[in-house]
Enzyme design. Structure first.
Site, short mmCIF file in Angstrom:
data_model
loop_
_atom_site.label_atom_id
_atom_site.label_comp_id
_atom_site.label_asym_id
_atom_site.label_seq_id
_atom_site.Cartn_x
_atom_site.Cartn_y
_atom_site.Cartn_z
N THR A 474 0.81 -1.22 0.00
CA THR A 474 0.00 0.00 0.00
C THR A 474 0.84 1.27 0.00
OG1 THR A 474 -0.18 -0.10 2.41
CG2 THR A 474 -1.96 -1.10 1.14
N CYS A 475 2.04 1.21 0.59
CA CYS A 475 2.89 2.41 0.62
C CYS A 475 3.27 2.85 -0.78
CB CYS A 475 4.17 2.13 1.39
SG CYS A 475 3.93 1.96 3.14
N PHE A 476 3.41 1.87 -1.67
CA PHE A 476 3.96 2.15 -2.99
C PHE A 476 2.93 2.01 -4.11
CE2 PHE A 476 7.21 0.18 -0.25
CZ PHE A 476 8.00 1.30 -0.05
#
Length: 507
Positions: A474-476
């Protein structure tokens, strides 16, 4: 003849469609609309000039008129107007009324912070408290249990919300859940914004209440919520703290491109932006009340005369019920004053005016919170629709837009697995797509196409194994996609992953 076709018969909707088409053509041609360089009329673009039932030549002529108007405003009006107090002068009020005819280049798209940037705030949250409140069916009136309320207590420095960098280290606050693993590198933060949105649109917080259309399942926009007109918003109250927090969150959405996917009606955004509201806005939240206004303005059209009025409305007084089911007097002593046939139109107008500003006290606090974060002059010329989109995102998840913003690693766009993936996505419902977006990015709506929030885009990378579920980072904004043998397996694994694999431990 030219003047009559380009100056008359144009609706605001047709003008807005023409402006969108014009800006698209200008972008393709590399032309700045306020530079004085005109777009040329070309036969291949006839369909794009022909808008709102007008011919291509009429559309092009109207473009020339709009271009002249925008250039005049840019050179002669804007230098004389304080955008922070747009409606305080005659010139400002006239400009305010023309907002929908302005090019984006003139309105501005970049929002500036209203003051210095503060330090990032660490926000420890107790999910158990919010869960207990929800399971008990309680309303967190003192602002201490739900995640939104807990964060509102921690995040009191407006400077923190002015952090506009896109790196996770530059986000306004970092989220940590007590007793849960996970380091916030952007994913937990985005997940938090979605979580508090759900809380706000629930009985567990006193900030918003469902519209009458929602509670009666009537009319349109049955999923919208309004500011709670009964919420105490005095200085130092829990209500003021939560409303300020909501406004500041909206401000950081303008600055950073974050999304707060709330379902709020047109009247909220119009009032926030200082635009006029009317009967259609009341109808969007309470169709029964809007129909009553229409009926009472002209009762004779329904066959009601002075003799039958009392029989039709035997207990009608100068009182109206708001969205929080509070009775409000429309004048002093209104509860004891009957409405007569002759007074019916006046009562209808008072009823409409009162309902449209029923949450004004609460709205003022939200607006104050927003203005603490985002400099008003940098968004003062936006129409309310632009303000709404920048805060809540694009409601409909457009697969074509997502596909346009996708990059590949280990695959290319023509690979059979990629084609199989997009075919699967095309079969999903909007609810499925929202779940997918939350799975891969920790949010439930797409940002506007031109937003910087897209970063490098959505990445689909080849997974190292075929016997695994799709894996999200989800961060990327990344999905590791295995090479599934069939379309059916692809759909099945994707749906299972997005509906069951919701851990945010790697966020």
């Amino acid at each position: 003849m030219f003047c009559s076709t380009v100056l008359r018969g144009w609706t605001l909707e047709a003008d807005e469609e023409l402006i969108r088409s014009t800006e698209s053509l200008a972008k393709e041609a590399g032309v700045k609309l306020l530079s004085g360089t005109r777009l040329e009329f070309e036969q291949k673009h006839c369909k794009r000039w022909a808008v709102g039932g007008h011919t291509a030549s009429e559309g092009y002529g109207r473009y020339l008129v709009l271009c002249a108007l925008n250039l005049l405003i840019s050179k002669s009006v804007l230098p004389c107007v304080d955008l922070g107090k747009l409606t305080a002068t005659p010139h400002g009020r006239e400009l305010h009324s023309l907002k929908r005819l302005l090019f984006s280049e003139l309105r501005g798209t970049t929002v500036q912070a209203n003051g210095p940037m503060g330090s990032q705030v660490k926000v420890p949250l107790k999910r158990q408290s919010a869960t207990a409140c929800r399971e008990a069916g309680s309303c967190d009136t003192d602002g201490s249990q739900m995640l939104f309320a807990q964060a509102a207590k921690k995040c009191t420095d407006p400077g923190a919300f002015r952090r506009s960098g896109q790196n996770w280290q530059e986000q306004p606050f970092s989220v940590a859940y007590e007793g849960e693993p996970g380091v916030d590198q952007g994913g937990l933060y985005r997940d938090f914004l979605d979580a508090i949105t759900e809380e706000l649109m629930s009985p567990q917080l006193p900030v918003l209440v469902p519209t009458a259309n929602q509670t009666t399942n009537a009319g349109e926009h049955r999923d919208t919520w309004v500011l709670n007109p009964s919420l105490e918003a005095g200085t130092g109250s829990p209500g003021e703290r939560m409303l300020l927090f909501l406004g500041r969150l909206m401000g950081l959405c303008l600055l950073r491109g974050d999304i707060l996917p709330l379902n709020l009606p047109s009247s909220f955004w119009k009032c926030l932006q200082g635009e006029d509201v009317g009967l259609e806005d009341l109808e969007a939240i309470d169709i029964a009340a809007a129909n009553s206004v229409r009926m009472l303005r002209q009762p004779a059209l329904l066959g009601i005369d002075a003799d039958s009025f009392h029989d039709t409305f035997p207990d009608l007084r100068y009182v109206v019920e708001d969205s929080a089911n509070q009775r409000r007097e429309l004048m002093e002593g209104g509860a004891d004053r009957p409405v007569t046939f002759q007074d019916a139109p006046r009562y209808a107008d008072l009823m409409l005016a009162t309902r449209l500003v029923e949450s004004e006290r609460q709205l003022v606090v939200v607006r104050n919170g927003l203005r603490e974060v985002a400099l008003m002059s940098s968004w003062a010329l936006w129409p309310w629709q632009s303000l709404e989109e920048r805060v809540v995102g694009v409601t409909h998840i457009d697969i074509a837009l997502l596909r346009k913003k996708t990059v590949y690693e280990g695959y290319d766009r023509e690979h059979v697995i990629v084609q199989r993936f997009w075919e699967s996505m095309g079969s999903f419902t909007q609810d499925d797509l929202r779940s997918f977006l939350h799975f891969v990015w920790g949010r439930s709506r797409l940002p506007p196409e031109a937003s910087d929030k897209w970063g490098a885009g959505f990445k689909i990378s080849r997974a190292s194994r075929t016997d695994m579920l799709p894996l999200a980072h989800t961060c990327f904004f990344q999905l590791e996609l295995p090479e599934y043998d069939t379309l059916e397996i692809m759909k099945e694994r994707l749906l299972f992953a997005i509906n069951n694999c919701i851990s945010m431990a790697i966020a």
